[in-house]
Write an enzyme that holds these catalytic residues in place. Structure first.
Site, PDB file in Angstrom:
ATOM      1  N   GLY A 118      -1.279  -4.769   9.032  1.00  0.00           N
ATOM      2  CA  GLY A 118      -2.591  -4.802   8.367  1.00  0.00           C
ATOM      3  C   GLY A 118      -2.582  -5.705   7.144  1.00  0.00           C
ATOM      4  O   GLY A 118      -3.479  -6.536   6.956  1.00  0.00           O
TER       5      GLY A 118
ATOM      6  N   ASP B  95       0.873  -1.174   0.000  1.00  0.00           N
ATOM      7  CA  ASP B  95       0.000   0.000   0.000  1.00  0.00           C
ATOM      8  C   ASP B  95       0.913   1.229   0.000  1.00  0.00           C
ATOM      9  O   ASP B  95       2.149   1.112  -0.107  1.00  0.00           O
ATOM     10  CB  ASP B  95      -1.012  -0.046   1.158  1.00  0.00           C
ATOM     11  CG  ASP B  95      -0.415   0.340   2.508  1.00  0.00           C
ATOM     12  OD1 ASP B  95       0.824   0.492   2.616  1.00  0.00           O
ATOM     13  OD2 ASP B  95      -1.196   0.494   3.478  1.00  0.00           O
ATOM     14  N   HIS B  96       0.310   2.412   0.163  1.00  0.00           N
ATOM     15  CA  HIS B  96       1.098   3.650   0.119  1.00  0.00           C
ATOM     16  C   HIS B  96       2.143   3.703   1.243  1.00  0.00           C
ATOM     17  O   HIS B  96       3.213   4.254   1.067  1.00  0.00           O
ATOM     18  CB  HIS B  96       0.166   4.859   0.196  1.00  0.00           C
ATOM     19  CG  HIS B  96      -0.768   4.820   1.376  1.00  0.00           C
ATOM     20  ND1 HIS B  96      -1.824   3.918   1.434  1.00  0.00           N
ATOM     21  CD2 HIS B  96      -0.802   5.508   2.532  1.00  0.00           C
ATOM     22  CE1 HIS B  96      -2.471   4.086   2.579  1.00  0.00           C
ATOM     23  NE2 HIS B  96      -1.862   5.034   3.262  1.00  0.00           N
TER      24      HIS B  96
ATOM     25  N   CYS C 287       3.171  -2.704   4.055  1.00  0.00           N
ATOM     26  CA  CYS C 287       2.291  -1.579   4.362  1.00  0.00           C
ATOM     27  C   CYS C 287       3.032  -0.729   5.382  1.00  0.00           C
ATOM     28  O   CYS C 287       4.247  -0.890   5.549  1.00  0.00           O
ATOM     29  CB  CYS C 287       0.907  -2.033   4.818  1.00  0.00           C
ATOM     30  SG  CYS C 287       0.815  -2.879   6.404  1.00  0.00           S
ATOM     31  N   GLY C 288       2.346   0.170   6.081  1.00  0.00           N
ATOM     32  CA  GLY C 288       3.056   1.038   7.018  1.00  0.00           C
ATOM     33  C   GLY C 288       3.738   0.241   8.120  1.00  0.00           C
ATOM     34  O   GLY C 288       4.906   0.439   8.435  1.00  0.00           O
ATOM     35  N   THR C 289       2.985  -0.675   8.717  1.00  0.00           N
ATOM     36  CA  THR C 289       3.519  -1.505   9.802  1.00  0.00           C
ATOM     37  C   THR C 289       3.846  -2.926   9.360  1.00  0.00           C
ATOM     38  O   THR C 289       4.537  -3.647  10.095  1.00  0.00           O
ATOM     39  CB  THR C 289       2.469  -1.629  10.920  1.00  0.00           C
ATOM     40  OG1 THR C 289       1.276  -2.206  10.348  1.00  0.00           O
ATOM     41  CG2 THR C 289       2.152  -0.278  11.546  1.00  0.00           C
ATOM     42  N   GLY C 290       3.286  -3.354   8.258  1.00  0.00           N
ATOM     43  CA  GLY C 290       3.351  -4.764   7.844  1.00  0.00           C
ATOM     44  C   GLY C 290       2.232  -5.580   8.474  1.00  0.00           C
ATOM     45  O   GLY C 290       1.960  -6.703   8.051  1.00  0.00           O
TER      46      GLY C 290
ATOM     47  N   ARG D 196       8.091 -32.732  12.024  1.00  0.00           N
ATOM     48  CA  ARG D 196       7.075 -32.364  13.025  1.00  0.00           C
ATOM     49  C   ARG D 196       6.379 -31.055  12.672  1.00  0.00           C
ATOM     50  O   ARG D 196       5.236 -30.817  13.065  1.00  0.00           O
ATOM     51  CB  ARG D 196       7.691 -32.290  14.427  1.00  0.00           C
ATOM     52  CG  ARG D 196       8.673 -31.150  14.635  1.00  0.00           C
ATOM     53  CD  ARG D 196       9.369 -31.248  15.986  1.00  0.00           C
ATOM     54  NE  ARG D 196      10.174 -30.086  16.309  1.00  0.00           N
ATOM     55  CZ  ARG D 196      11.388 -29.831  15.807  1.00  0.00           C
ATOM     56  NH1 ARG D 196      11.932 -30.683  14.948  1.00  0.00           N
ATOM     57  NH2 ARG D 196      12.058 -28.751  16.157  1.00  0.00           N
ATOM     58  N   HIS D 197       7.065 -30.218  11.901  1.00  0.00           N
ATOM     59  CA  HIS D 197       6.466 -28.933  11.516  1.00  0.00           C
ATOM     60  C   HIS D 197       5.360 -29.120  10.481  1.00  0.00           C
ATOM     61  O   HIS D 197       4.425 -28.324  10.426  1.00  0.00           O
ATOM     62  CB  HIS D 197       7.550 -27.981  11.014  1.00  0.00           C
ATOM     63  CG  HIS D 197       8.628 -27.765  12.012  1.00  0.00           C
ATOM     64  ND1 HIS D 197       8.401 -27.164  13.231  1.00  0.00           N
ATOM     65  CD2 HIS D 197       9.932 -28.142  12.021  1.00  0.00           C
ATOM     66  CE1 HIS D 197       9.521 -27.150  13.928  1.00  0.00           C
ATOM     67  NE2 HIS D 197      10.464 -27.743  13.225  1.00  0.00           N
TER      68      HIS D 197
HETATM   69  C1  RB5 Z   1      -1.976   3.244   6.194  1.00  0.00           C
HETATM   70  O1  RB5 Z   1      -1.919   4.533   6.715  1.00  0.00           O
HETATM   71  C2  RB5 Z   1      -1.614   2.248   7.276  1.00  0.00           C
HETATM   72  O2  RB5 Z   1      -2.673   2.104   8.177  1.00  0.00           O
HETATM   73  C3  RB5 Z   1      -1.245   0.922   6.646  1.00  0.00           C
HETATM   74  O3  RB5 Z   1      -0.180   1.091   5.786  1.00  0.00           O
HETATM   75  C4  RB5 Z   1      -0.805  -0.172   7.596  1.00  0.00           C
HETATM   76  O4  RB5 Z   1       0.184   0.268   8.466  1.00  0.00           O
HETATM   77  C5  RB5 Z   1      -1.857  -0.893   8.302  1.00  0.00           C
HETATM   78  O5  RB5 Z   1      -1.608  -1.844   9.067  1.00  0.00           O
END
Ligand code: RB5
Length: 147
Positions: A69, A7-8, A64-67, A131-132
């Site tokens: 979502g 995403d952005h 994404c921003g945090t990975g 086992r995995h």
């Molecule tokens: C977008 O602003 C942000 O919420 C998305 O990139 C992500 O971090 C969500 O988990």
């Protein structure tokens, strides 16, 4: 063949990782996004993960921003085992133990150097099986029971 998508919030990190893949000769499909304009990460996860679910791609790299979502969204798609990582140990062991097929990373969390190290480990580490396999099969059973 692997698939990339962001995403952005993950776009710039995706571009850095693409440069690294180009340098190391790894072939990929880029499912976007292609700018920092706002998009919704579940849509991006769906487009990319369908390439894995269909067999066109074996592994995916999502951003994404945090990975977080985009990994949550990816894990809703049948057959996807996505791991959000910000350390190399997890990026390696999620292949060895979980047979993860998607590595998710946060463009606002990790720098390009660490991201590329995680990508190399993720792409070059095999599932250990044994086992995995039994545990991964149980994950698949959970997925099938809760549809
Ligand atoms: C977008 O602003 C942000 O919420 C998305 O990139 C992500 O971090 C969500 O988990």
């Amino acid at each position: 063949m692997i698939v990339l998508a962001a995403d952005h919030g993950g776009y710039l990190l995706k571009e850095e990782v693409k440069k690294h893949l180009d340098e190391t000769g790894v072939e990929y499909i880029d499912c976007g996004t292609f700018s920092t304009d706002s998009v919704d990460y579940p849509d991006i996860a769906k487009t990319a993960c369908e390439k894995i679910a269909s067999g066109q791609c074996s592994l995916g790299l999502l951003f994404c921003g945090t990975g977080v979502g985009i990994s949550i969204a990816a894990n809703k798609i049948k057959g996807i085992r996505a791991c959000c990582c910000s350390d190399t140990f997890s990026a390696k062991y999620t292949r060895m133990h979980n047979d993860a097929n998607v590595l998710a990373m946060g463009g606002r969390v990790v720098g390009p150097g660490l991201a590329c190290e995680m990508v190399d480990l993720f792409l070059n580490t095999a599932f250990e099986g044994g086992r995995h396999q039994r545990r991964v099969d149980k994950i698949t059973r959970l997925e099938n029971e809760n549809r």
